[in-house]
Design a protein around this motif. Structure first.
Motif, PDB file in Angstrom:
ATOM      1  N   GLU A  69      16.934 -15.542  25.187  1.00  0.00           N
ATOM      2  CA  GLU A  69      18.144 -15.486  24.369  1.00  0.00           C
ATOM      3  C   GLU A  69      18.038 -16.335  23.108  1.00  0.00           C
ATOM      4  OE1 GLU A  69      21.826 -13.374  24.720  1.00  0.00           O
ATOM      5  OE2 GLU A  69      20.126 -13.508  26.079  1.00  0.00           O
ATOM      6  N   SER A  99      20.425  -8.479  26.702  1.00  0.00           N
ATOM      7  CA  SER A  99      21.670  -8.199  27.416  1.00  0.00           C
ATOM      8  C   SER A  99      21.602  -8.505  28.901  1.00  0.00           C
ATOM      9  CB  SER A  99      22.051  -6.725  27.212  1.00  0.00           C
ATOM     10  OG  SER A  99      22.233  -6.448  25.835  1.00  0.00           O
ATOM     11  N   PRO A 102      23.721 -12.295  30.221  1.00  0.00           N
ATOM     12  CA  PRO A 102      25.146 -12.423  30.572  1.00  0.00           C
ATOM     13  C   PRO A 102      25.528 -11.660  31.825  1.00  0.00           C
ATOM     14  CG  PRO A 102      24.850 -11.034  28.625  1.00  0.00           C
ATOM     15  CD  PRO A 102      23.536 -11.685  28.896  1.00  0.00           C
ATOM     16  N   ASN A 106      26.649 -13.762  35.171  1.00  0.00           N
ATOM     17  CA  ASN A 106      27.991 -13.539  35.694  1.00  0.00           C
ATOM     18  C   ASN A 106      27.972 -12.968  37.108  1.00  0.00           C
ATOM     19  OD1 ASN A 106      28.770 -14.328  33.113  1.00  0.00           O
ATOM     20  ND2 ASN A 106      30.377 -12.791  32.967  1.00  0.00           N
ATOM     21  N   GLY A 148      30.502  -9.968  31.840  1.00  0.00           N
ATOM     22  CA  GLY A 148      29.123 -10.038  31.358  1.00  0.00           C
ATOM     23  C   GLY A 148      28.708  -8.773  30.634  1.00  0.00           C
ATOM     24  N   ARG A 150      30.678  -6.825  29.021  1.00  0.00           N
ATOM     25  CA  ARG A 150      31.372  -6.814  27.718  1.00  0.00           C
ATOM     26  C   ARG A 150      30.592  -7.608  26.678  1.00  0.00           C
ATOM     27  NH1 ARG A 150      37.801  -8.271  26.799  1.00  0.00           N
ATOM     28  NH2 ARG A 150      37.909  -7.509  24.641  1.00  0.00           N
ATOM     29  N   ILE A 151      30.037  -8.736  27.088  1.00  0.00           N
ATOM     30  CA  ILE A 151      29.190  -9.506  26.177  1.00  0.00           C
ATOM     31  C   ILE A 151      27.935  -8.711  25.825  1.00  0.00           C
ATOM     32  CG2 ILE A 151      27.808 -11.616  25.941  1.00  0.00           C
ATOM     33  CD1 ILE A 151      29.800 -12.950  27.881  1.00  0.00           C
ATOM     34  N   VAL A 154      28.258  -6.164  22.975  1.00  0.00           N
ATOM     35  CA  VAL A 154      28.148  -6.719  21.619  1.00  0.00           C
ATOM     36  C   VAL A 154      26.683  -6.971  21.264  1.00  0.00           C
ATOM     37  CG1 VAL A 154      28.802  -8.648  20.127  1.00  0.00           C
ATOM     38  CG2 VAL A 154      30.429  -7.772  21.800  1.00  0.00           C
ATOM     39  N   PHE A 155      25.931  -7.581  22.206  1.00  0.00           N
ATOM     40  CA  PHE A 155      24.511  -7.837  21.960  1.00  0.00           C
ATOM     41  C   PHE A 155      23.756  -6.542  21.680  1.00  0.00           C
ATOM     42  CE2 PHE A 155      24.235 -12.015  24.623  1.00  0.00           C
ATOM     43  CZ  PHE A 155      24.974 -12.651  23.648  1.00  0.00           C
ATOM     44  N   ASP A 202      33.859  -2.249  22.593  1.00  0.00           N
ATOM     45  CA  ASP A 202      34.323  -3.501  23.180  1.00  0.00           C
ATOM     46  C   ASP A 202      35.709  -3.313  23.792  1.00  0.00           C
ATOM     47  OD1 ASP A 202      34.147  -6.531  23.488  1.00  0.00           O
ATOM     48  OD2 ASP A 202      35.963  -6.352  22.279  1.00  0.00           O
TER      49      ASP A 202
END
Length: 220
Positions: A69, A99, A102, A106, A148, A150-151, A154-155, A202
């Motif tokens: 990361e 990705s 996360p 989680n 996780g 959802r994060i 974005v990534f 998102d």
């Protein structure tokens, strides 16, 4: 004046959409996005479950993913070029690598922190440790897993867009064309479209997360 301005704005959008083939680029973009996100979820959840079942692996695995990361996304794409060549392959692999963390973190956290009373009830009912994991711990962890994911959305969107730098296609290619030609219309229209897609995706992930929280609670 306002109507004339709106007409010019609409004409510019149509020009960019047609000259940059944004319909095709959008299909390419979403294909790479969903392909990468699917495997990120699959690998991330499996990694989270395995690290929970073998606590000795948790530290090294999660720390290793943390190291990945910290590598800048452009640098990671460049590092993958000798292995996968240019195009969609290194873009998808880079998206997955970014990705996994996360989702895995989680998943591990959710499985590890289910309230003890739920476990005691399951054990009193005669459930085996495997059944407790998959019928009690995992369902109750789904809100955190969704967070996780959802994060990861974005990534993944960000890395797939950067794929335009290495001929991966998608909306990143249109952005790259705009930058090379210094075409502000192309840059603004494509950038706005990428941003809108990111917000929509998102939002969908957020709705799923809320549904899971309503069903399984927010104990975590």
């Amino acid at each position: 004046m306002i109507i004339e301005g709106l007409n010019d704005f609409t004409a510019e959008i149509i020009r960019v959409w047609n000259t940059q083939m944004l319909s095709l680029r959008t299909v390419e973009h979403l294909y790479m996005f969903f392909f990468a996100l699917f495997f990120s979820i699959l690998i991330g959840v499996v990694t989270g479950v395995l690290t929970y079942r073998n606590q000795k692996l948790a530290g090294p695995v999660l720390n290793g993913l943390n190291v990945v990361e910290t590598v800048p996304d452009v640098a990671l794409l460049v590092l993958l070029l000798p292995i996968f060549g240019i195009g969609a392959a290194p873009t998808i692999v880079a998206s997955i690598l970014y990705s996994i963390l996360p989702i895995a973190r989680n998943t591990y956290t959710g499985l590890s922190n289910v309230p003890r009373e739920y476990i005691e009830i399951a054990e009193a009912l005669g459930l085996t440790p495997r059944e407790v994991l998959f019928k009690v711990r995992f369902p109750l962890s789904l809100p955190l897993v969704a967070g996780g994911v959802r994060i990861a959305v974005v990534f993944t969107m960000g890395v797939v867009t950067l794929g335009g730098l290495i001929a991966a296609g998608g909306l990143g290619a249109a952005l790259q064309n705009g930058i090379q030609l210094y075409d502000m219309g192309t840059i603004l229209v494509t950038g706005a479209w990428v941003g809108l897609l990111a917000v929509l995706l998102d939002g969908i992930a957020g709705i799923i997360e809320k549904i899971l929280k309503a069903r399984y609670g927010t104990w975590s």
